[in-house]
Motif scaffolding. Structure first.
Motif, PDB file in Angstrom:
ATOM      1  N   LYS A   1      -3.506   7.080 -13.913  1.00 26.12           N
ATOM      2  CA  LYS A   1      -3.938   8.666 -14.508  1.00 26.12           C
ATOM      3  C   LYS A   1      -3.097   8.989 -15.593  1.00 26.12           C
ATOM      4  O   LYS A   1      -3.569   9.445 -16.511  1.00 26.12           O
TER       5      LYS A   1
ATOM      6  N   GLU B   1       0.790  -1.136  -0.158  1.00 21.71           N
ATOM      7  CA  GLU B   1      -0.029  -0.052   0.014  1.00 21.71           C
ATOM      8  C   GLU B   1       0.694   1.165   0.029  1.00 21.71           C
ATOM      9  O   GLU B   1       0.456   2.265  -0.366  1.00 21.71           O
ATOM     10  N   ASP B   2       2.112   1.194   0.316  1.00 20.16           N
ATOM     11  CA  ASP B   2       3.099   2.278   0.435  1.00 20.16           C
ATOM     12  C   ASP B   2       3.142   2.698  -1.095  1.00 20.16           C
ATOM     13  O   ASP B   2       3.700   3.626  -1.398  1.00 20.16           O
TER      14      ASP B   2
ATOM     15  N   ALA C   1       0.626   2.544  -3.422  1.00 23.12           N
ATOM     16  CA  ALA C   1      -0.762   2.980  -3.946  1.00 23.12           C
ATOM     17  C   ALA C   1      -0.792   4.135  -4.794  1.00 23.12           C
ATOM     18  O   ALA C   1      -1.274   4.316  -5.719  1.00 23.12           O
ATOM     19  N   PRO C   2      -0.048   5.251  -4.218  1.00 25.53           N
ATOM     20  CA  PRO C   2      -0.014   6.666  -4.857  1.00 25.53           C
ATOM     21  C   PRO C   2       0.666   6.435  -6.065  1.00 25.53           C
ATOM     22  O   PRO C   2       0.467   7.156  -7.193  1.00 25.53           O
ATOM     23  N   MET C   3       1.997   5.620  -6.445  1.00 24.69           N
ATOM     24  CA  MET C   3       2.487   5.412  -7.524  1.00 24.69           C
ATOM     25  C   MET C   3       1.700   4.772  -8.518  1.00 24.69           C
ATOM     26  O   MET C   3       1.614   5.198  -9.722  1.00 24.69           O
ATOM     27  N   HIS C   4       0.669   3.867  -8.184  1.00 18.60           N
ATOM     28  CA  HIS C   4       0.004   3.046  -9.015  1.00 18.60           C
ATOM     29  C   HIS C   4      -1.081   4.019  -9.633  1.00 18.60           C
ATOM     30  O   HIS C   4      -1.355   3.788 -10.697  1.00 18.60           O
ATOM     31  N   GLU C   5      -1.750   4.740  -8.674  1.00 19.51           N
ATOM     32  CA  GLU C   5      -2.660   5.821  -9.024  1.00 19.51           C
ATOM     33  C   GLU C   5      -1.944   6.801 -10.029  1.00 19.51           C
ATOM     34  O   GLU C   5      -2.787   7.215 -11.142  1.00 19.51           O
ATOM     35  N   PHE C   6      -0.829   7.155  -9.867  1.00 23.11           N
ATOM     36  CA  PHE C   6      -0.357   8.236 -10.763  1.00 23.11           C
ATOM     37  C   PHE C   6      -0.176   7.615 -11.972  1.00 23.11           C
ATOM     38  O   PHE C   6      -0.627   8.244 -13.256  1.00 23.11           O
TER      39      PHE C   6
ATOM     40  N   ASP D   1       6.848  13.538 -11.102  1.00 27.05           N
ATOM     41  CA  ASP D   1       5.992  13.923 -10.394  1.00 27.05           C
ATOM     42  C   ASP D   1       5.135  12.648  -9.482  1.00 27.05           C
ATOM     43  O   ASP D   1       4.374  12.783  -8.814  1.00 27.05           O
ATOM     44  N   CYS D   2       5.681  11.451 -10.158  1.00 21.31           N
ATOM     45  CA  CYS D   2       5.288  10.186  -9.549  1.00 21.31           C
ATOM     46  C   CYS D   2       5.392   9.852  -8.077  1.00 21.31           C
ATOM     47  O   CYS D   2       6.698   9.910  -7.666  1.00 21.31           O
ATOM     48  N   PRO D   3       4.370   9.935  -7.192  1.00 22.68           N
ATOM     49  CA  PRO D   3       4.903   9.880  -5.942  1.00 22.68           C
ATOM     50  C   PRO D   3       5.454   8.340  -5.539  1.00 22.68           C
ATOM     51  O   PRO D   3       5.070   7.300  -6.206  1.00 22.68           O
TER      52      PRO D   3
END
Length: 135
Positions: free
Chosen positions: A37, A26-27, A29-34, A108-110
């Motif tokens: 998108k 889950e750490d 998850a923001p990368m996958h979301e980025f 910009d990918c987290p």
């Protein structure tokens, strides 16, 4: 013209994404979301030709030629710090500058601390035919 945007990683980073090395899935998850998108925006703009992530380097086989007429290959894993191609995008856009601009957005990918600092991408024009070599 078509361009390939190449991103790099390491076995250590693949292990981290799999929950090894102090990170949880889950750490990321923001990368996958980025990425989801980013890819959707490229698709909507008509610039995305193809994109793929590559499996971990540990699943790689390197063919180095022939010895006594027999193909020679080695299996992974590679050293944990060795960078390898992790994925790519093929985009079709108006210019090298536009392809570079798209690649720059990947910065910009987290990502969890310690993984994003050394990230980079290469942008290379794709040849359409042997005539593009220029010699």
């Amino acid at each position: 013209m078509k361009y390939m945007i190449l991103s790099y990683g390491s076995q250590q980073e693949y292990d981290a994404m799999a929950g090894k090395g102090g990170f949880r899935p889950e750490d990321f998850a923001p990368m996958h979301e980025f990425m989801t998108k980013f890819n959707a925006e490229l698709e909507a703009s008509g610039e995305l030709v193809e994109t793929r992530g590559l499996n971990a380097p540990v699943h790689t086989r390197r063919v180095t030629g022939r010895k006594d007429g027999v193909p020679v290959w080695t299996d992974g894993p590679y050293a944990e710090t060795q960078e390898v191609l992790a994925g790519y995008w093929i985009v079709e856009c108006e210019s090298f500058d536009r392809a570079t601009e798209l690649a720059a957005r990947l910065a910009d990918c987290p990502a969890p601390a310690g993984l994003a600092e050394g990230a980079y991408a290469d942008v290379r024009p794709l040849m359409e035919s042997v005539d593009d070599i220029g010699f």
